[in-house]
Design an enzyme around this catalytic site. Structure first.
Site, PDB file in Angstrom:
ATOM      1  N   THR B  23     -10.061  53.550 -15.627  1.00 12.68           N
ATOM      2  CA  THR B  23     -10.738  52.528 -16.955  1.00 12.68           C
ATOM      3  C   THR B  23     -11.123  50.965 -16.452  1.00 12.68           C
ATOM      4  OG1 THR B  23     -11.720  52.200 -19.166  1.00 12.68           O
ATOM      5  CG2 THR B  23      -9.251  51.735 -18.240  1.00 12.68           C
ATOM      6  N   CYS B  29      -8.724  43.701 -23.973  1.00 13.56           N
ATOM      7  CA  CYS B  29      -8.549  45.250 -24.491  1.00 13.56           C
ATOM      8  C   CYS B  29      -7.348  46.530 -23.827  1.00 13.56           C
ATOM      9  CB  CYS B  29      -9.769  46.295 -23.966  1.00 13.56           C
ATOM     10  SG  CYS B  29     -11.154  46.383 -24.797  1.00 13.56           S
ATOM     11  N   HIS B  46      -9.217  53.535 -23.251  1.00 18.40           N
ATOM     12  CA  HIS B  46      -9.628  52.452 -23.466  1.00 18.40           C
ATOM     13  C   HIS B  46     -10.273  51.857 -24.808  1.00 18.40           C
ATOM     14  CE1 HIS B  46     -11.910  49.154 -20.730  1.00 18.40           C
ATOM     15  NE2 HIS B  46     -11.655  48.472 -22.331  1.00 18.40           N
TER      16      HIS B  46
END
Lengths: 209, 163
Positions: B23, B29, B46
């Site tokens: 990712t 995040c 994620h």
């Protein structure tokens, strides 16, 4: 109102309003850098938040991002994204110094934030007087990192309300050739809670016409 | 030869060897991995937000830290992993703009990190490693053959660190 309720007419109107705003911003930038700044036709995109980093050139692309919050009658965010090299050139040109690796020292950062401030202010000023709304930019914030990381706090904000983002985007570039070209993207992301304010203002625009 | 599979924002994927799950560009995040070393089965999430609050959109639970960890653990167990063997690693939760924190108190990145630690503790999943916080972005590459996680950033001198 949610993003999904926007009609084609709304999107067209947003594109037009944005065109006017960006025209003013480009004039301001031209005066600042002393060269003609060209604009592409604005794009209005309604997309899943997961696609936003790809629309900014890819999540790992290293960029210089300047973000400002929109305050006043409507809320949202403005992001100005420069590819790293363009940002370095811009700083070098404005400070009349050599284009080098130390572009982002204190004065360099402050310079590029001010560029963001000037562009956002002229954009919002033009848009606001057209729509009869008071729109004021916050102080600019800057990050020099992967595009995905630079903008994910905005996606986090949007994801509280839904899974979509409305992006009004304009690409611009200067008129210097090749190795001195300055390019950038200007993005406006309205908050879903402010959509009604904006579409009402656009509606009022049509009524007066 | 490993195959790379991309995990997008607000989703998780599970996989086994020889796949690597990746990712890109985590800021505030979180990238959360769960791994059962005995069967080389694991997942990468994620996530954007800690946990649902009243009024939030609930149409995609995988954007939340707590729901993603629970759903991913369930799916791993359903595919042959053992809950007792799962180990977690957590990455991201940065605060990209120092001034944002001054305005809003505890940063969203920090709240994500706290939520991940709490959810893992509730489920009894040990936290084997973490690289969280700071003011820089991270890309996470999770190798299912070894369980190792490569964290890439654009900081000088610390471009790649393995956990």
């Amino acid at each position: 109102m949610t993003f999904k309720q926007l009609t084609e007419e709304h999107l067209d109107a947003l594109r037009e309003v944005s065109n006017v705003g960006m025209g003013h911003a480009a004039t301001a930038l031209s005066q600042l850098v002393g060269e003609t700044v060209y604009l592409h036709v604005p794009q209005v995109t309604l997309t899943d938040i997961a696609n936003v980093p790809d629309l900014l050139g890819g999540p790992e692309q290293v960029v210089v991002g300047i973000t400002l919050q929109i305050r006043g009658d409507a809320q949202g965010n403005i992001i100005l994204v420069f590819p790293l090299e363009s940002a370095e050139r811009l700083v070098a040109q404005l400070l009349a110094r050599d284009h080098g690796p130390d572009a982002f020292d204190e004065i360099g950062i402050s310079t590029i934030k001010e560029v963001g401030n000037i562009l956002a202010s002229s954009y919002l000023g033009a848009m606001g007087s057209l729509l009869n709304l008071t729109l004021i930019p916050s102080i600019p914030l800057l990050a020099n990192d992967m595009a995905g990381a630079v903008i994910d706090f905005l996606l986090i904000e949007l994801s509280e309300e839904g899974n979509q983002a409305l992006m009004i985007e304009t690409e611009f570039h200067g008129s210097n050739k090749d190795d001195k070209l300055i390019r950038g993207h200007f993005f406006l992301l309205p908050d879903p809670t402010s959509l009604v304010v904006i579409t009402d203002a656009i509606g009022g625009l049509n009524d007066n016409a | 030869m490993t195959m790379r599979e991309r995990v997008g924002i607000s989703e998780f994927k599970i996989a086994t060897t020889p796949v690597s799950l990746v990712t890109y560009g985590l800021g505030s995040c979180l990238g959360i991995t769960l791994y059962d070393a005995e069967v080389c089965l694991g997942g990468l999430a994620h996530t954007l937000l800690p946990r649902p609050r009243p009024g939030m959109d609930l149409s995609r639970m995988t954007k939340f830290v707590d729901a993603s960890i629970r759903l991913m653990a369930d799916e791993l167990v359903a595919n042959g992993a053992s809950m007792a063997r799962l180990q977690a690693k957590v990455f991201g939760g940065a605060n990209m703009f120092a001034a944002l924190q001054e305005w809003s108190g505890e940063s969203i990145g920090q709240r994500n990190i706290v939520c991940a630690r709490e959810t893992l503790a509730e489920l009894g999943i040990p936290l084997a490693a973490e690289e969280v916080g700071g003011n820089f972005g991270r890309t996470v590459v999770f190798n299912l053959a070894t369980g190792k996680v490569l964290v890439k950033s654009v900081r000088e001198g610390q471009a790649e660190v393995e956990y």
